[in-house]
Design an enzyme around this catalytic site. Structure first.
Site, PDB file in Angstrom:
ATOM      1  N   SER A 164      35.035  29.473  28.342  1.00 46.28           N
ATOM      2  CA  SER A 164      35.394  30.634  29.148  1.00 46.28           C
ATOM      3  C   SER A 164      36.840  31.060  28.917  1.00 46.28           C
ATOM      4  CB  SER A 164      35.088  30.467  30.627  1.00 46.28           C
ATOM      5  OG  SER A 164      35.075  31.754  31.223  1.00 46.28           O
TER       6      SER A 164
ATOM      7  N   HIS B 233      49.343  35.612  35.155  1.00 48.52           N
ATOM      8  CA  HIS B 233      50.171  36.798  35.378  1.00 48.52           C
ATOM      9  C   HIS B 233      51.401  36.314  36.145  1.00 48.52           C
ATOM     10  CE1 HIS B 233      46.750  39.297  34.220  1.00 48.52           C
ATOM     11  NE2 HIS B 233      46.040  38.485  34.989  1.00 48.52           N
TER      12      HIS B 233
ATOM     13  N   CYS C 172      33.012  26.748  31.878  1.00 48.05           N
ATOM     14  CA  CYS C 172      31.555  26.610  31.895  1.00 48.05           C
ATOM     15  C   CYS C 172      31.130  25.311  31.220  1.00 48.05           C
ATOM     16  CB  CYS C 172      30.893  27.774  31.147  1.00 48.05           C
ATOM     17  SG  CYS C 172      31.345  29.371  31.775  1.00 48.05           S
TER      18      CYS C 172
END
Length: 116
Positions: free
Chosen positions: A62, A67, A82
């Protein structure tokens, strides 16, 4: 269950760390390695002229995304796996390097209603 999705808010981080794209790229790679996840390419990061970095590491399992907001001492982190890797181990890598004063972490299962 398909995977585990961890969202973390880190507060009280030194602004210089949150603006250091090279440091954050290394965090992304180290975090993936820490928990046995497989990077598909080098991290992609963008440093904003006014400060702050956004970045993502695509994984076979995944992604890990971040940020930063140096002016607020804040980092938003998103770790979705995953595979067998534990996002908590990846989180610990970021914690060691960035040394937040406090944090808020949410982890949820994804695809819990998928039938085999």
């Amino acid at each position: 269950m398909i995977g585990k999705h961890l969202l973390a808010d880190f507060y009280g981080i030194a602004a210089a760390r949150l603006d250091a794209a090279d440091l954050l790229a290394e965090c992304l790679l180290t975090a993936a390695r820490c928990c046995g996840l497989t990077p598909l390419a080098p991290p992609l990061l963008h440093r904003f002229p006014a400060g702050g970095v956004t970045g993502v590491l695509l994984l076979a399992e995944s992604h890990i995304a971040l940020h930063t907001y140096p002016e607020h001492g804040y980092l938003a982190l998103d770790i979705f796996s995953c595979g067998p890797g534990d996002p908590q181990e990846a989180l610990a890598c970021f914690r060691r390097v960035l040394q937040p004063a406090r944090e808020s972490v949410t982890c949820t299962s994804r695809g819990s209603e998928v039938t085999p």
